[in-house]
Design a protein around this motif. Structure first.
Motif, PDB file in Angstrom:
ATOM      1  N   PHE A   1       0.445  -1.179   0.367  1.00  0.00           N
ATOM      2  CA  PHE A   1      -0.261   0.174   0.157  1.00  0.00           C
ATOM      3  C   PHE A   1       0.987   1.307  -0.019  1.00  0.00           C
ATOM      4  CE2 PHE A   1      -2.596   3.163   1.891  1.00  0.00           C
ATOM      5  CZ  PHE A   1      -3.174   3.623   1.725  1.00  0.00           C
ATOM      6  N   VAL A   2       1.668   1.487   0.906  1.00  0.00           N
ATOM      7  CA  VAL A   2       2.954   3.083   1.194  1.00  0.00           C
ATOM      8  C   VAL A   2       3.702   2.434  -0.026  1.00  0.00           C
ATOM      9  CG1 VAL A   2       5.344   3.572   1.848  1.00  0.00           C
ATOM     10  CG2 VAL A   2       3.149   2.409   3.114  1.00  0.00           C
ATOM     11  N   LEU A   3       3.834   1.496  -0.691  1.00  0.00           N
ATOM     12  CA  LEU A   3       4.930   1.325  -2.397  1.00  0.00           C
ATOM     13  C   LEU A   3       3.973   1.937  -3.391  1.00  0.00           C
ATOM     14  CD1 LEU A   3       6.922  -1.267  -2.205  1.00  0.00           C
ATOM     15  CD2 LEU A   3       7.501   1.152  -1.760  1.00  0.00           C
ATOM     16  N   ALA A   4       2.431   1.467  -3.316  1.00  0.00           N
ATOM     17  CA  ALA A   4       1.732   2.090  -3.991  1.00  0.00           C
ATOM     18  C   ALA A   4       1.514   3.996  -3.853  1.00  0.00           C
ATOM     19  CB  ALA A   4       0.334   1.568  -4.205  1.00  0.00           C
ATOM     20  N   ALA A   5       0.681   4.324  -3.146  1.00  0.00           N
ATOM     21  CA  ALA A   5       0.003   5.321  -2.311  1.00  0.00           C
ATOM     22  C   ALA A   5       0.834   5.892  -1.978  1.00  0.00           C
ATOM     23  CB  ALA A   5      -1.364   4.971  -1.342  1.00  0.00           C
ATOM     24  N   VAL A   6       1.934   6.248  -1.403  1.00  0.00           N
ATOM     25  CA  VAL A   6       2.488   6.327  -1.223  1.00  0.00           C
ATOM     26  C   VAL A   6       4.261   7.672  -1.151  1.00  0.00           C
ATOM     27  CG1 VAL A   6       3.609   7.657   1.925  1.00  0.00           C
ATOM     28  CG2 VAL A   6       1.326   6.270   1.899  1.00  0.00           C
ATOM     29  N   ASN A   7       4.419   6.341  -2.423  1.00  0.00           N
ATOM     30  CA  ASN A   7       5.856   6.622  -3.319  1.00  0.00           C
ATOM     31  C   ASN A   7       5.980   7.975  -3.405  1.00  0.00           C
ATOM     32  OD1 ASN A   7       7.550   6.075  -6.104  1.00  0.00           O
ATOM     33  ND2 ASN A   7       8.269   5.254  -4.679  1.00  0.00           N
ATOM     34  N   PRO A   8       6.209   9.042  -4.178  1.00  0.00           N
ATOM     35  CA  PRO A   8       6.378   9.628  -4.550  1.00  0.00           C
ATOM     36  C   PRO A   8       6.049   9.479  -5.532  1.00  0.00           C
ATOM     37  CG  PRO A   8       8.495  10.138  -3.006  1.00  0.00           C
ATOM     38  CD  PRO A   8       7.440   9.097  -3.190  1.00  0.00           C
ATOM     39  N   LYS A   9       6.802   9.273  -6.762  1.00  0.00           N
ATOM     40  CA  LYS A   9       6.758   8.982  -7.948  1.00  0.00           C
ATOM     41  C   LYS A   9       5.614   8.128  -8.846  1.00  0.00           C
ATOM     42  CE  LYS A   9       7.566   5.366  -9.819  1.00  0.00           C
ATOM     43  NZ  LYS A   9       6.323   3.813 -10.960  1.00  0.00           N
ATOM     44  N   ASN A  10       4.850   7.074  -7.932  1.00  0.00           N
ATOM     45  CA  ASN A  10       3.816   6.299  -8.286  1.00  0.00           C
ATOM     46  C   ASN A  10       2.243   7.808  -7.522  1.00  0.00           C
ATOM     47  OD1 ASN A  10       4.690   4.455  -8.938  1.00  0.00           O
ATOM     48  ND2 ASN A  10       4.204   3.256  -7.157  1.00  0.00           N
ATOM     49  N   LEU A  11       2.598   8.636  -6.682  1.00  0.00           N
ATOM     50  CA  LEU A  11       1.952   9.118  -6.434  1.00  0.00           C
ATOM     51  C   LEU A  11       1.386  10.288  -6.817  1.00  0.00           C
ATOM     52  CD1 LEU A  11      -0.413  10.148  -3.632  1.00  0.00           C
ATOM     53  CD2 LEU A  11       1.328  11.761  -2.786  1.00  0.00           C
ATOM     54  N   LEU A  12       2.727  10.768  -7.676  1.00  0.00           N
ATOM     55  CA  LEU A  12       1.974  12.226  -8.728  1.00  0.00           C
ATOM     56  C   LEU A  12       1.436  11.774 -10.354  1.00  0.00           C
ATOM     57  CD1 LEU A  12       5.886  13.526  -8.306  1.00  0.00           C
ATOM     58  CD2 LEU A  12       4.094  14.830  -7.931  1.00  0.00           C
ATOM     59  N   LEU A  13       1.983  10.475 -10.234  1.00  0.00           N
ATOM     60  CA  LEU A  13       1.832   9.943 -11.811  1.00  0.00           C
ATOM     61  C   LEU A  13      -0.126   9.061 -11.493  1.00  0.00           C
ATOM     62  CD1 LEU A  13       4.184   6.719 -12.630  1.00  0.00           C
ATOM     63  CD2 LEU A  13       3.480   8.665 -13.353  1.00  0.00           C
ATOM     64  N   ALA A  14      -0.205   8.878 -10.284  1.00  0.00           N
ATOM     65  CA  ALA A  14      -1.973   9.074 -10.209  1.00  0.00           C
ATOM     66  C   ALA A  14      -2.707  10.050  -9.440  1.00  0.00           C
ATOM     67  CB  ALA A  14      -2.147   7.906  -8.238  1.00  0.00           C
ATOM     68  N   ALA A  15      -2.026  11.099  -9.045  1.00  0.00           N
ATOM     69  CA  ALA A  15      -2.258  12.466  -9.281  1.00  0.00           C
ATOM     70  C   ALA A  15      -3.159  12.975 -10.794  1.00  0.00           C
ATOM     71  CB  ALA A  15      -1.567  13.605  -8.358  1.00  0.00           C
ATOM     72  N   SER A  16      -1.981  12.973 -11.609  1.00  0.00           N
ATOM     73  CA  SER A  16      -2.048  13.005 -12.835  1.00  0.00           C
ATOM     74  C   SER A  16      -2.937  12.555 -13.404  1.00  0.00           C
ATOM     75  CB  SER A  16      -0.499  12.537 -14.002  1.00  0.00           C
ATOM     76  OG  SER A  16       0.107  13.150 -12.919  1.00  0.00           O
ATOM     77  N   ALA A  17      -3.115  11.868 -13.252  1.00  0.00           N
ATOM     78  CA  ALA A  17      -4.680  10.161 -13.639  1.00  0.00           C
ATOM     79  C   ALA A  17      -6.065  11.049 -13.312  1.00  0.00           C
ATOM     80  CB  ALA A  17      -3.774   9.075 -13.523  1.00  0.00           C
ATOM     81  N   GLY A  18      -5.813  11.479 -11.950  1.00  0.00           N
ATOM     82  CA  GLY A  18      -7.402  11.866 -11.367  1.00  0.00           C
ATOM     83  C   GLY A  18      -7.374  12.870 -12.135  1.00  0.00           C
ATOM     84  N   ILE A  19      -6.294  13.667 -12.575  1.00  0.00           N
ATOM     85  CA  ILE A  19      -6.855  15.305 -12.693  1.00  0.00           C
ATOM     86  C   ILE A  19      -7.333  14.830 -14.336  1.00  0.00           C
ATOM     87  CG2 ILE A  19      -5.772  17.322 -13.943  1.00  0.00           C
ATOM     88  CD1 ILE A  19      -6.296  17.033 -10.547  1.00  0.00           C
ATOM     89  N   VAL A  20      -6.544  13.869 -15.071  1.00  0.00           N
ATOM     90  CA  VAL A  20      -7.591  13.637 -16.506  1.00  0.00           C
ATOM     91  C   VAL A  20      -8.828  13.358 -15.842  1.00  0.00           C
ATOM     92  CG1 VAL A  20      -6.942  12.460 -18.189  1.00  0.00           C
ATOM     93  CG2 VAL A  20      -5.122  13.267 -17.385  1.00  0.00           C
ATOM     94  N   ILE A  21      -8.796  12.370 -15.302  1.00  0.00           N
ATOM     95  CA  ILE A  21     -10.408  11.602 -15.126  1.00  0.00           C
ATOM     96  C   ILE A  21     -11.201  12.604 -14.730  1.00  0.00           C
ATOM     97  CG2 ILE A  21     -11.582   9.444 -14.059  1.00  0.00           C
ATOM     98  CD1 ILE A  21      -9.099   8.134 -13.707  1.00  0.00           C
ATOM     99  N   GLY A  22     -10.901  13.621 -13.754  1.00  0.00           N
ATOM    100  CA  GLY A  22     -11.788  14.266 -12.369  1.00  0.00           C
ATOM    101  C   GLY A  22     -12.404  14.998 -13.656  1.00  0.00           C
ATOM    102  N   SER A  23     -11.984  16.013 -13.859  1.00  0.00           N
ATOM    103  CA  SER A  23     -11.454  16.945 -15.229  1.00  0.00           C
ATOM    104  C   SER A  23     -12.051  17.032 -16.104  1.00  0.00           C
ATOM    105  CB  SER A  23     -10.309  17.881 -15.066  1.00  0.00           C
ATOM    106  OG  SER A  23      -9.422  16.734 -15.813  1.00  0.00           O
ATOM    107  N   ALA A  24     -12.674  15.004 -16.451  1.00  0.00           N
ATOM    108  CA  ALA A  24     -12.727  15.452 -17.686  1.00  0.00           C
ATOM    109  C   ALA A  24     -14.947  15.600 -17.933  1.00  0.00           C
ATOM    110  CB  ALA A  24     -12.775  14.664 -18.407  1.00  0.00           C
ATOM    111  N   GLY A  25     -15.579  16.079 -17.085  1.00  0.00           N
ATOM    112  CA  GLY A  25     -16.697  16.058 -17.336  1.00  0.00           C
ATOM    113  C   GLY A  25     -17.379  14.414 -17.456  1.00  0.00           C
ATOM    114  N   LEU A  26     -16.972  13.301 -17.070  1.00  0.00           N
ATOM    115  CA  LEU A  26     -17.485  11.779 -16.566  1.00  0.00           C
ATOM    116  C   LEU A  26     -18.654  11.191 -16.345  1.00  0.00           C
ATOM    117  CD1 LEU A  26     -14.082  10.192 -17.284  1.00  0.00           C
ATOM    118  CD2 LEU A  26     -15.520  11.038 -19.006  1.00  0.00           C
ATOM    119  N   SER A  27     -19.384  10.476 -16.755  1.00  0.00           N
ATOM    120  CA  SER A  27     -20.156  10.566 -15.494  1.00  0.00           C
ATOM    121  C   SER A  27     -19.175   9.180 -14.872  1.00  0.00           C
ATOM    122  CB  SER A  27     -21.081   9.338 -16.279  1.00  0.00           C
ATOM    123  OG  SER A  27     -20.626   8.263 -17.154  1.00  0.00           O
TER     124      SER A  27
END
Length: 223
Positions: A126-152
């Motif tokens: 869990f820590v390596l997936a969600a807290v590791n800086p590299k993965n956190l930045l990539l997850a944040a980038s993906a979340g920004i794409v998904i959340g700002s796209a106006g999807l259902s």
């Protein structure tokens, strides 16, 4: 929806191609408690990826821009910042490469994997997936794409599922392979571990460079 999937695919691959978690998973599979710790680590990795991308998707969903044809300066600014941070991580990884003939240094916690319990394996995943800086930045980038796209909501869940499946496959593959054919997998897994140990910094530097530039490009395109 296809545009969102296309945008998050490189980010998910960036999470998947993470040598340190793969090395950790392999070491667990070569340890005395291989099955229990390996499965625990995989579950922790899976939950960590889901939590990280979901949190940033929910945060991005509150941004004011919802029109897909309108400019999105807030999301674009966030993507620019995330891209720059990824480039900085790429430089750091490149500078940490071992010199010719030098043995690469691994995190000290890896020496304790042989005595690790299932619960600790799950927490480490869990820590390596969600807290590791590299993965956190990539997850944040993906979340920004998904959340700002106006999807259902359903489309957002599907996008998160696609991201998660791709992101966890590199850890899931050796664990599942070991569970199916433990004796035959020990040699190949040990060989893969050795290659990843010696090429970790180079692989991550190139990967972060490519993804960082891509994220910056998407950020510029949001204005």
């Amino acid at each position: 929806m296809p545009q969102v999937i296309g945008a998050i695919l490189p980010l998910a691959i960036g999470v998947a191609i993470s040598p340190i978690p793969i090395i950790a998973a392999i070491l667990m599979l070569l340890s005395p408690r291989a099955r229990s710790t390996g499965v625990g680590f995989l579950l922790g990795w899976l939950v960590g990826v889901i939590v990280a991308v979901t949190v940033f998707t929910l945060l991005a969903a509150v941004l004011p821009e919802n029109d897909p044809d309108a400019s999105k300066p807030i999301a674009g600014t966030i993507q620019l910042i995330l891209g720059i941070l990824l480039l900085l991580l790429a430089v750091r990884q490149w500078r940490s490469r071992p010199k010719h003939g030098e043995e690469p240094a691994l995190p000290k916690w890896m020496s304790a994997i042989d005595s690790m319990t299932t619960g600790r394996g799950l927490l480490l995943g869990f820590v390596l997936a969600a807290v590791n800086p590299k993965n956190l930045l990539l997850a944040a980038s993906a979340g920004i794409v998904i959340g700002s796209a106006g999807l259902s909501v359903g489309s957002e869940i599907l996008a998160i599922a696609v991201f998660t499946v791709i992101a966890v496959i590199s850890v899931a593959a050796p664990v599942i392979a070991y569970l199916v054919a433990a004796d035959r997998m020990r040699g190949p897994l040990d060989a893969l571990r050795g290659w990843l140990v010696h090429n970790n910094a180079t692989v991550m530097a190139v990967l972060l460079l490519v993804i960082g530039v891509s994220v910056i490009g998407k950020g510029i395109g949001s204005f």
